[in-house]
Every structure is written in C-alpha cells, then in structure tokens.
Design a protein around this motif. Structure first.
Motif, PDB file in Angstrom:
ATOM      1  N   ARG A  37       2.350   1.772  -3.426  1.00 12.60           N
ATOM      2  CA  ARG A  37       1.333   2.271  -4.372  1.00 12.60           C
ATOM      3  C   ARG A  37       1.070   3.761  -4.175  1.00 12.60           C
ATOM      4  O   ARG A  37       0.918   4.500  -5.145  1.00 12.60           O
ATOM      5  CB  ARG A  37       0.050   1.463  -4.247  1.00 12.60           C
ATOM      6  CG  ARG A  37       0.209   0.074  -4.822  1.00 12.60           C
ATOM      7  CD  ARG A  37      -1.066  -0.717  -4.799  1.00 12.60           C
ATOM      8  NE  ARG A  37      -0.866  -1.952  -5.556  1.00 12.60           N
ATOM      9  CZ  ARG A  37      -1.510  -3.073  -5.331  1.00 12.60           C
ATOM     10  NH1 ARG A  37      -2.420  -3.131  -4.387  1.00 12.60           N
ATOM     11  NH2 ARG A  37      -1.259  -4.139  -6.060  1.00 12.60           N
ATOM     12  N   ARG A  38       1.027   4.200  -2.923  1.00  9.81           N
ATOM     13  CA  ARG A  38       0.831   5.634  -2.663  1.00  9.81           C
ATOM     14  C   ARG A  38       2.021   6.447  -3.175  1.00  9.81           C
ATOM     15  O   ARG A  38       1.854   7.516  -3.756  1.00  9.81           O
ATOM     16  CB  ARG A  38       0.631   5.892  -1.171  1.00  9.81           C
ATOM     17  CG  ARG A  38      -0.746   5.528  -0.662  1.00  9.81           C
ATOM     18  CD  ARG A  38      -1.014   6.082   0.723  1.00  9.81           C
ATOM     19  NE  ARG A  38       0.037   5.801   1.687  1.00  9.81           N
ATOM     20  CZ  ARG A  38       0.072   4.738   2.495  1.00  9.81           C
ATOM     21  NH1 ARG A  38      -0.908   3.869   2.464  1.00  9.81           N
ATOM     22  NH2 ARG A  38       1.060   4.574   3.342  1.00  9.81           N
ATOM     23  N   ALA A  94       8.086   1.285  -8.970  1.00 13.93           N
ATOM     24  CA  ALA A  94       7.355   0.245  -9.692  1.00 13.93           C
ATOM     25  C   ALA A  94       8.161  -1.056  -9.708  1.00 13.93           C
ATOM     26  O   ALA A  94       7.599  -2.145  -9.551  1.00 13.93           O
ATOM     27  CB  ALA A  94       7.042   0.704 -11.110  1.00 13.93           C
ATOM     28  N   ASP A 102       1.844   6.682  -6.915  1.00 13.64           N
ATOM     29  CA  ASP A 102       0.861   7.709  -7.294  1.00 13.64           C
ATOM     30  C   ASP A 102       1.450   9.109  -7.135  1.00 13.64           C
ATOM     31  O   ASP A 102       1.258   9.974  -7.996  1.00 13.64           O
ATOM     32  CB  ASP A 102      -0.403   7.586  -6.448  1.00 13.64           C
ATOM     33  CG  ASP A 102      -1.264   6.397  -6.832  1.00 13.64           C
ATOM     34  OD1 ASP A 102      -1.052   5.845  -7.938  1.00 13.64           O
ATOM     35  OD2 ASP A 102      -2.143   6.024  -6.030  1.00 13.64           O
ATOM     36  N   GLU A 120       0.831  -1.211   0.000  1.00 14.90           N
ATOM     37  CA  GLU A 120       0.000   0.000   0.000  1.00 14.90           C
ATOM     38  C   GLU A 120       0.868   1.264   0.000  1.00 14.90           C
ATOM     39  O   GLU A 120       0.585   2.232  -0.713  1.00 14.90           O
ATOM     40  CB  GLU A 120      -0.939  -0.009   1.208  1.00 14.90           C
ATOM     41  CG  GLU A 120      -1.871   1.172   1.258  1.00 14.90           C
ATOM     42  CD  GLU A 120      -2.770   1.285   0.033  1.00 14.90           C
ATOM     43  OE1 GLU A 120      -3.082   2.427  -0.359  1.00 14.90           O
ATOM     44  OE2 GLU A 120      -3.151   0.255  -0.540  1.00 14.90           O
ATOM     45  N   LEU A 143       7.840  -2.649  -6.306  1.00 15.95           N
ATOM     46  CA  LEU A 143       6.519  -3.249  -6.144  1.00 15.95           C
ATOM     47  C   LEU A 143       6.416  -4.551  -6.938  1.00 15.95           C
ATOM     48  O   LEU A 143       5.918  -5.562  -6.432  1.00 15.95           O
ATOM     49  CB  LEU A 143       5.430  -2.272  -6.579  1.00 15.95           C
ATOM     50  CG  LEU A 143       3.994  -2.765  -6.444  1.00 15.95           C
ATOM     51  CD1 LEU A 143       3.672  -3.155  -5.005  1.00 15.95           C
ATOM     52  CD2 LEU A 143       3.025  -1.713  -6.955  1.00 15.95           C
TER      53      LEU A 143
END
Length: 71
Positions: A37-38, A56, A41, A34, A59
């Motif tokens: 991902r934040r 990326a 963004d 999470e 992740l």
C-alpha cells in the motif's frame, strides 16, 4: 516468564509450533500488505502508472489469496 516460553518451545509442543507459525504468517502478510500500500501510494505520487498497476495487481492477488483461505 521469558525463559518459560523458551523452554516450552524447545520441548516440541506441536500445538505451540502451529500457533506460532500461524501468528508469524499473519504478521508477515500484514506487513506485506502495508508495504504494498505504501509503494502504491508512492507510485501514485510519482504518477508511475506502470508501477502502480504492477503493485495493485500484487496486492489484489495477495488479498484474494487471503479471502480464499477463509472460505
């Protein structure tokens, strides 16, 4: 009830310790995914391509490790 759980964990029940370790590991991984991902963004919002690609990649590695463990 809370004291019962505490007492059981102090007795050294190996099954409880293993389950607790698994739950903790899953929670840490979910939090990390999470957070990444934040941050991805945010990098997109800031148009920071280098940071986006770095995050990326991290992740993808984390998610591929997870899928590799379930096979």
């Amino acid at each position: 009830m809370e004291k019962q759980v505490e007492r059981r964990s102090q007795t050294g029940d190996p099954v409880t310790a293993i389950v607790a370790e698994i739950v903790l590991e899953q929670a840490v991984r979910a939090h990390t995914v999470e957070r990444l991902r934040r941050e991805i963004d945010r990098a997109l919002d800031e148009r920071d391509r280098e940071k986006f690609e770095e995050l990326a990649l991290l992740l993808r590695r984390l998610l591929s490790e997870e899928s590799g463990k379930t096979e």
